[in-house]
Structure formats: C-alpha cells, structure tokens
Design an enzyme around this catalytic site. Structure first.
Site, PDB file in Angstrom:
ATOM      1  N   ASP A 194     -13.478   8.215   3.423  1.00  0.00           N
ATOM      2  CA  ASP A 194     -12.439   7.669   4.282  1.00  0.00           C
ATOM      3  C   ASP A 194     -12.874   7.327   5.710  1.00  0.00           C
ATOM      4  O   ASP A 194     -12.534   6.263   6.210  1.00  0.00           O
ATOM      5  CB  ASP A 194     -11.250   8.644   4.316  1.00  0.00           C
ATOM      6  CG  ASP A 194     -10.025   8.049   4.995  1.00  0.00           C
ATOM      7  OD1 ASP A 194      -9.853   6.826   4.921  1.00  0.00           O
ATOM      8  OD2 ASP A 194      -9.253   8.802   5.597  1.00  0.00           O
ATOM      9  N   LEU A 199      -4.209   1.918  -3.715  1.00  0.00           N
ATOM     10  CA  LEU A 199      -4.712   1.889  -5.082  1.00  0.00           C
ATOM     11  C   LEU A 199      -3.658   2.431  -6.047  1.00  0.00           C
ATOM     12  O   LEU A 199      -2.994   3.431  -5.758  1.00  0.00           O
ATOM     13  CB  LEU A 199      -5.987   2.723  -5.200  1.00  0.00           C
ATOM     14  CG  LEU A 199      -6.793   2.455  -6.479  1.00  0.00           C
ATOM     15  CD1 LEU A 199      -7.587   1.164  -6.344  1.00  0.00           C
ATOM     16  CD2 LEU A 199      -7.725   3.619  -6.791  1.00  0.00           C
ATOM     17  N   LEU A 231      -9.749   9.063  -2.603  1.00  0.00           N
ATOM     18  CA  LEU A 231     -10.973   8.378  -2.993  1.00  0.00           C
ATOM     19  C   LEU A 231     -12.178   8.861  -2.198  1.00  0.00           C
ATOM     20  O   LEU A 231     -12.068   9.230  -1.028  1.00  0.00           O
ATOM     21  CB  LEU A 231     -10.817   6.865  -2.784  1.00  0.00           C
ATOM     22  CG  LEU A 231      -9.705   6.182  -3.573  1.00  0.00           C
ATOM     23  CD1 LEU A 231      -9.600   4.717  -3.174  1.00  0.00           C
ATOM     24  CD2 LEU A 231      -9.948   6.316  -5.072  1.00  0.00           C
ATOM     25  N   CYS A 291       7.040  -6.772 -10.204  1.00  0.00           N
ATOM     26  CA  CYS A 291       7.647  -5.630  -9.509  1.00  0.00           C
ATOM     27  C   CYS A 291       7.421  -5.715  -7.997  1.00  0.00           C
ATOM     28  O   CYS A 291       6.321  -5.995  -7.533  1.00  0.00           O
ATOM     29  CB  CYS A 291       7.055  -4.325 -10.051  1.00  0.00           C
ATOM     30  SG  CYS A 291       7.726  -2.843  -9.259  1.00  0.00           S
ATOM     31  N   CYS A 349       4.407   0.270  10.270  1.00  0.00           N
ATOM     32  CA  CYS A 349       4.344   1.289   9.216  1.00  0.00           C
ATOM     33  C   CYS A 349       4.590   2.684   9.784  1.00  0.00           C
ATOM     34  O   CYS A 349       3.997   3.068  10.802  1.00  0.00           O
ATOM     35  CB  CYS A 349       2.970   1.206   8.545  1.00  0.00           C
ATOM     36  SG  CYS A 349       2.664   2.488   7.318  1.00  0.00           S
ATOM     37  N   SER A 393       3.601   5.517   8.668  1.00  0.00           N
ATOM     38  CA  SER A 393       2.359   6.299   8.679  1.00  0.00           C
ATOM     39  C   SER A 393       1.549   5.998   9.938  1.00  0.00           C
ATOM     40  O   SER A 393       1.027   6.909  10.597  1.00  0.00           O
ATOM     41  CB  SER A 393       1.526   6.009   7.433  1.00  0.00           C
ATOM     42  OG  SER A 393       2.111   6.596   6.299  1.00  0.00           O
ATOM     43  N   ASP A 433       5.834   8.404   2.332  1.00  0.00           N
ATOM     44  CA  ASP A 433       5.485   8.274   0.909  1.00  0.00           C
ATOM     45  C   ASP A 433       6.343   7.256   0.169  1.00  0.00           C
ATOM     46  O   ASP A 433       6.200   7.090  -1.047  1.00  0.00           O
ATOM     47  CB  ASP A 433       5.641   9.635   0.207  1.00  0.00           C
ATOM     48  CG  ASP A 433       4.629  10.655   0.683  1.00  0.00           C
ATOM     49  OD1 ASP A 433       3.456  10.294   0.829  1.00  0.00           O
ATOM     50  OD2 ASP A 433       5.019  11.813   0.911  1.00  0.00           O
ATOM     51  N   CYS A 490       6.699   3.907  -0.242  1.00  0.00           N
ATOM     52  CA  CYS A 490       6.168   2.828  -1.081  1.00  0.00           C
ATOM     53  C   CYS A 490       5.341   3.375  -2.230  1.00  0.00           C
ATOM     54  O   CYS A 490       5.273   2.764  -3.306  1.00  0.00           O
ATOM     55  CB  CYS A 490       5.366   1.835  -0.247  1.00  0.00           C
ATOM     56  SG  CYS A 490       3.840   2.476   0.470  1.00  0.00           S
ATOM     57  N   CYS A 499       6.676   3.629  -7.082  1.00  0.00           N
ATOM     58  CA  CYS A 499       5.872   2.838  -8.030  1.00  0.00           C
ATOM     59  C   CYS A 499       6.139   3.277  -9.463  1.00  0.00           C
ATOM     60  O   CYS A 499       6.029   4.462  -9.796  1.00  0.00           O
ATOM     61  CB  CYS A 499       4.387   2.986  -7.716  1.00  0.00           C
ATOM     62  SG  CYS A 499       3.314   2.064  -8.852  1.00  0.00           S
TER      63      CYS A 499
END
Length: 357
Positions: free
Chosen positions: A144, A168, A179, A201, A224, A226, A252, A254, A258
C-alpha cells in the site's frame, strides 16, 4: 532481498504452483501472478485523475506517478509480480451502525490491528521462503505505502477486477481484500487476468453519501468520506458534514452494498477481526480523549496515524449530526480546544444541536 549462490532456474509453472501453495499455507486468501508490466491505460487513467485535481491533498500520487503506472520504473529488474490478498470480510452488515447516531462508525478495516503490519509480516515470510528456495533470485515486497498500482496488478493477476467504485472486487471475497505484492526476478507463469463482472449494476455509485463518484470507475477523492476523515487535514468543508452522519474514520458504504459480497466470508485472521470496543464506540467517550488516551486506545491501529486532533474533529462532526441534545455539553467543552480545527468543529456541532430538526 537476495541470498547465496544461484540455484537452477525453476520452470515458471512449477515455481508459481509452489509459491501459491506456500502463500496459502502462510494465511493468504488469494494468490495470482502477472508480468511486471501494465498497459498504457493505467497511466492514462491516473493522468486524467490527477489533471482533474481529484487527488486533493494526496500529493504523493502525482510525485511518483511514473513508478505507480509502470512496475519496472519502480524496480527495473522486476520480471514478475505476485499479487496476494487477505480477506477482511465483516461478520455483520457494517452499515447497521449508521442508524445508531450516538455511536461512531469506524471503517471495517480499521477496527483492529493495522493491516499493513499483518500483511507485510506474511509477505516477508513468503519472501524469505522464496529466497531460500531459489538462491540468487531477488525480490521486493510492497504493502500500500509504495507507488504500486495494486488494483490493476491484482486484476491482471486474476484476483478480481476494479469495480465501478474503483476498488477491487473478487468473485470469492467480494469487496473485502487487503492487497500486497512481491516484485521478483523469477519468471513465473502468469494467471488468467480477471474481467469486469459489474454489468449494469450501479449500487456502489448510488450508495455514496457525498456523491463522490463523477461516473462509473471515477472517484473524486475530495468528496469521499474516507479522504475527508483520514487524509484531509483542515476543517471539513461544510457541504459534506451532514452527509457524513456518524462516520468518523473511513466509509464502507460503496463496498458494503456490492452484490458480490454474498459470496464473501468473515475474516479468519485474528488481527483483522473487530475489537469489541471499536465496534460501536460511544461518541461522547471518543470526544473526551486527550492525546495520551487516544494513542493508548488506538495503539497498533491504523486510526492512530491521523492523530488525536483530526480524530476528534471527525467525532465532533458526528456529534453535530447526532440530533442528541445530550451530547451538546460534550461538544461545548471542546469549543475552546487548543487546536483551532477541533474548536471550529465543536462550535459547528453546538450550533447544529441548537438548531431544531
């Protein structure tokens, strides 16, 4: 990282299979392989983002754009990339706390240990194993903080695809993967790249409380939650405050909506499971934290890096949005805080609580 006299070069297929087995044994949940190369579309997308100024105050994105878009610009010797993921899926709906206005909503990933430390420890263990097995090979590990295009590399390595929320998405783990990457001089058999499965979607785009998406796959970080609660250092623009609700560190929304999350499972790594005291903490208790108490509460947590003042600023915005007159004295006590940003947020919270709904 390198070691000893060279070992015979392994076959790409055999090396990839062995690395996959060891990575899974060490606790990774997803493993894939890709050449150390990304197509021009990655740089084009990054350049468009930067040209629009949508990075806000995150100047490092522009400072090392070339290295971020081209793996070999970061390390010319790299031949292959190993993309690895650790599942941090929540056990419960992370959006349920948004209705508890006297409580603080902390993003799922930040409710326990700093994932950078957990993932990097596993990456280094895998790196040591690789160097010992294939002496003479070299590698570098990243989590990161380095200029690495993690999501495009993960998609190329078959771990998932970048959804319309720009994060992702995995068919196995939904939106809940941390990641990490290993760049290596080994020639490894590549995985099949993943393709986009978002279809028509747009739930993630509609869910954003501050309308931060200017279109599918295009996030304006300046809007955003965040970014505003973590990266932004000054007063939070008033146009976004009401929409922030009780979100005090990250968001959290978005991710949580999903549809691919229906296949996700809860995290199995103890350090990624939520601490009970950070699941639904009371805003009043968090607002009362001084610097020492803040550091003690968030020791080992990613929350610690924003510092007490930025954190309490966020808490005061949530208090102002609570509609709870009982929290007015809590905010009023901070209107003379030594930090001017905290004091301004407290004054705003008091005014808002004084205004009839």
């Amino acid at each position: 990282m390198e070691a000893g006299p060279a070992s015979p070069a392994p076959s790409p297929d055999a090396a990839s299979a062995a690395i996959r087995d060891e990575a899974l044994r060490l606790g990774f949940d997803a493993v894939g392989f890709a050449p150390a190369h990304l197509g021009p579309e990655v740089r084009q997308r990054l350049d468009a983002f930067l040209a629009a100024g949508m990075q806000g105050g995150m100047g490092w994105l522009a400072d090392r754009a070339e290295q971020r878009a081209h793996p070999r610009a970061l390390w010319p010797e790299a031949v292959s990339v190993i993309a690895l993921g650790m599942n941090y899926g929540p056990e419960e709906d992370p959006l349920s706390i948004l209705g508890q206005r006297d409580r603080a909503a902390i993003s799922v990933y930040a409710r326990n240990k700093d994932y950078h430390d957990i993932v990097k420890k596993r990456l280094k263990a895998l790196a040591r194993w690789m160097v010992d097995r294939w002496r003479g090979s070299e590698l570098k590990v990243f989590v990161d903080t380095a200029p690495v295009a993690e999501k495009p590399l993960a998609q190329q390595a078959g771990l998932g695809w970048q959804g319309k929320h720009s994060n992702l998405v995995s068919r196995t783990h939904g939106s809940w993967l941390f990641l990490g990457e290993i760049y290596t001089t080994l020639d490894l058999a590549p995985s099949a790249p993943e393709v986009d499965h978002c279809g028509r979607c747009t739930r993630c785009l509609s869910a954003c409380p501050t309308d931060a998406f200017v279109g599918p796959y295009r996030l304006d970080a300046r809007r955003c939650v965040s970014y505003l609660t973590i990266e932004h250092k000054g007063p939070i623009p008033e146009e976004f405050r009401a929409a922030m609700g009780n979100r005090i560190y990250g968001c959290d929304d978005c991710l949580a909506v999903c549809p691919w999350n229906k296949f996700a499972q809860a995290a199995r790594e103890p350090g990624l499971m939520p601490r009970e005291d950070l699941n639904t903490p009371r805003l009043a208790a968090l607002a009362a934290l001084d610097d020492a108490a803040f550091r003690a509460l968030f020791s080992g947590s990613p929350v610690k890096r924003i510092g007490r003042d930025r954190f309490v600023r966020n808490v005061l915005i949530a208090i102002g949005n609570s509609g709870d007159a009982g929290l007015r004295p809590v905010a009023k006590q901070l209107t003379a805080d030594p930090d001017p940003v905290v004091a301004e947020a407290a004054q705003w919270a008091v005014r808002r609580l004084n205004t009839p709904a």
